[in-house]
Write a protein that holds these residues in place. Structure first.
Motif, short mmCIF file in Angstrom:
data_model
loop_
_atom_site.label_atom_id
_atom_site.label_comp_id
_atom_site.label_asym_id
_atom_site.label_seq_id
_atom_site.Cartn_x
_atom_site.Cartn_y
_atom_site.Cartn_z
N SER A 151 0.85 -1.19 0.00
CA SER A 151 0.00 0.00 0.00
C SER A 151 0.88 1.24 0.00
O SER A 151 1.81 1.35 0.81
N ARG A 152 0.60 2.16 -0.88
CA ARG A 152 1.32 3.43 -0.90
C ARG A 152 0.63 4.41 0.06
O ARG A 152 -0.58 4.64 -0.06
N ALA A 153 1.39 4.96 0.98
CA ALA A 153 0.81 5.92 1.92
C ALA A 153 0.24 7.13 1.20
O ALA A 153 -0.82 7.65 1.57
N ASP A 154 0.92 7.56 0.13
CA ASP A 154 0.42 8.72 -0.60
C ASP A 154 -0.88 8.43 -1.33
O ASP A 154 -1.70 9.33 -1.54
N GLN A 155 -1.11 7.18 -1.69
CA GLN A 155 -2.35 6.80 -2.37
C GLN A 155 -3.50 6.59 -1.38
O GLN A 155 -4.66 6.54 -1.79
N TYR A 157 -3.55 8.28 2.05
CA TYR A 157 -3.78 9.42 2.95
C TYR A 157 -3.90 10.76 2.24
O TYR A 157 -4.27 11.75 2.88
N ARG A 158 -3.61 10.82 0.96
CA ARG A 158 -3.74 12.06 0.21
C ARG A 158 -5.03 12.03 -0.63
O ARG A 158 -5.36 11.01 -1.23
N PRO A 159 -5.76 13.16 -0.68
CA PRO A 159 -7.04 13.19 -1.41
C PRO A 159 -6.92 12.76 -2.87
O PRO A 159 -7.90 12.29 -3.46
N SER A 160 -5.75 12.93 -3.47
CA SER A 160 -5.57 12.55 -4.87
C SER A 160 -5.39 11.05 -5.06
O SER A 160 -5.39 10.57 -6.20
N GLY A 161 -5.23 10.31 -3.99
CA GLY A 161 -4.96 8.89 -4.08
C GLY A 161 -6.19 8.06 -4.43
O GLY A 161 -7.32 8.36 -3.99
N HIS A 162 -5.99 7.01 -5.19
CA HIS A 162 -7.10 6.14 -5.59
C HIS A 162 -7.71 5.43 -4.40
O HIS A 162 -8.91 5.11 -4.42
N TRP A 163 -6.93 5.19 -3.36
CA TRP A 163 -7.41 4.48 -2.17
C TRP A 163 -7.63 5.44 -1.00
O TRP A 163 -7.66 5.03 0.15
N PHE A 164 -7.79 6.72 -1.30
CA PHE A 164 -7.97 7.73 -0.26
C PHE A 164 -9.18 7.39 0.62
O PHE A 164 -10.26 7.07 0.13
N GLY A 165 -8.97 7.50 1.92
CA GLY A 165 -10.06 7.27 2.87
C GLY A 165 -10.26 5.84 3.29
O GLY A 165 -11.03 5.56 4.22
N TYR A 213 2.57 10.18 7.74
CA TYR A 213 2.26 11.60 7.66
C TYR A 213 2.03 12.23 9.03
O TYR A 213 2.11 13.45 9.17
N ASP A 214 1.73 11.41 10.04
CA ASP A 214 1.53 11.99 11.37
C ASP A 214 2.68 11.66 12.31
O ASP A 214 2.57 11.73 13.53
N GLY A 215 3.83 11.29 11.73
CA GLY A 215 4.99 10.94 12.54
C GLY A 215 5.07 9.44 12.77
O GLY A 215 4.07 8.73 12.64
N ASP A 227 9.36 9.79 0.51
CA ASP A 227 8.27 10.21 -0.38
C ASP A 227 6.94 9.52 -0.06
O ASP A 227 5.94 9.77 -0.74
N GLN A 228 6.93 8.68 0.95
CA GLN A 228 5.72 7.94 1.39
C GLN A 228 5.12 7.11 0.25
O GLN A 228 3.92 6.87 0.19
N TYR A 229 5.99 6.64 -0.64
CA TYR A 229 5.61 5.96 -1.89
C TYR A 229 6.50 4.74 -2.04
O TYR A 229 6.02 3.60 -2.03
N HIS A 230 7.80 4.99 -2.16
CA HIS A 230 8.76 3.89 -2.24
C HIS A 230 9.05 3.37 -0.83
O HIS A 230 8.55 3.90 0.16
N ALA A 231 9.87 2.34 -0.77
CA ALA A 231 10.17 1.71 0.51
C ALA A 231 11.44 2.29 1.13
O ALA A 231 12.34 2.78 0.43
N SER A 232 11.52 2.20 2.42
CA SER A 232 12.76 2.46 3.15
C SER A 232 13.63 1.22 3.03
O SER A 232 13.22 0.19 2.46
N ALA A 233 14.83 1.28 3.59
CA ALA A 233 15.69 0.10 3.60
C ALA A 233 14.98 -1.06 4.27
O ALA A 233 15.05 -2.21 3.81
N GLU A 234 14.24 -0.77 5.36
CA GLU A 234 13.51 -1.83 6.07
C GLU A 234 12.39 -2.40 5.21
O GLU A 234 12.12 -3.60 5.24
#
Length: 292
Positions: A151-155, A157-165, A213-215, A227-234
């Protein structure tokens, strides 16, 4: 039987016993989610893999190779990646590189399945089917797997995301369900690798933070990068663990407490242990795994 003939036959038997089995080959096809964009994974140990595009990328395939070395497994690992591309692009533009004999091929498509129609699997599955046919023409016994990403966080938690809400787990669940359509007869897909639902499990078990987005909560890890899209090293580490366990049939927990890739990437040893536990649990829950 003459003595010399019997002796020669004995030598042949002994030779057959001592010659090591040929290394298995695996090709990873994908985009930034495979090559480890926006993290140190992208340039991790490129010397251990064959980047068919000659861009010096290690990525998740290099993590796979490192796990294999530690497990005493002989795998020749190759990758063919390009940022922001889907499987149809690879088929159209990298066919000459892909069209070889492989034992295993791992296909990772666009993060929303279709850039123009998020969530629509039609283009994705058609390309996966065509690549599988190409692979099987070279080696009918080859195993072709699809990666169900996170799941992409930007998709979400952001209103523009297809899975917003929707709940953060929903996108990964939808991607898993869509990729599983490729398991239907005629597609030539052997398995679906549950990377995204492993992320869901890490969040559900309290190891990973659900909303960057909230820490990020103390004691939890952020599986996404900046970018809340790609992955971190973990996040990429968890991806590699799931793919390694699914492809080789090895329990990711068998890598042990001093797993070298985690050390190289500076991942907290306790976090790495938890991620190995998560990968093992998700593979067992999804009943995925088994050496080719």
């Amino acid at each position: 039987m003459p003595i010399l003939v019997r002796f020669a036959a004995l030598l042949l038997v002994c030779f057959a016993w001592t010659v090591p089995a040929a290394a298995k080959t695996v090709l990873f096809i994908g985009n930034s989610f495979t090559f480890g964009a926006n993290s140190p994974v992208m340039r991790y140990r490129p010397d251990r893999v064959s980047d068919l595009n000659r861009e010096g990328i290690g990525g998740v395939p290099a993590l796979f190779k490192t796990f294999a070395i530690q497990s005493g497994l002989d795998w020749q690992v190759s990758l063919e990646t390009s940022p922001g591309k889907d499987l149809a692009w690879h088929l159209a533009n990298r066919r000459a590189l892909i069209d070889r004999r492989w034992d295993v091929v791992v296909l990772q498509g666009f993060s929303t399945l279709d850039a123009e129609r998020p969530g629509d699997p039609v283009r994705h599955l058609a390309a996966a089917r065509a690549i599988a046919a190409l692979v099987h023409a070279r080696n009918p016994a080859a195993q072709v797997s699809l990666v169900a990403t996170w799941s992409r966080a930007d998709q979400t938690y952001r209103p523009s995301g297809h899975w917003f809400g929707l709940p953060i787990a929903r996108m990964a669940e939808d991607l898993l369900a869509a990729n599983r359509l490729g398991l239907a007869p005629g597609y030539g897909i052997h398995s679906v690798l549950p990377v995204g639902t492993a992320w869901n499990r890490a969040i559900r078990d309290g190891y990973a933070d659900p909303n960057p987005y909230d820490g990020v909560a103390f004691g939890q890890v952020n599986l996404w990068t900046w970018d809340q899209y790609h992955a971190s090293a973990e996040g990429y580490y968890l991806e590699a663990l799931v793919e390694f366990g699914a492809i080789t049939g090895r329990d990711p927990r068998s890598l042990g407490s001093r797993e070298r890739a985690a050390e190289d990437l500076g991942i907290n040893p306790e976090v790495a242990r938890r991620l190995r536990d998560v990968a093992a649990a998700e593979l067992a829950a999804q009943r995925v795994g088994g050496a080719p």
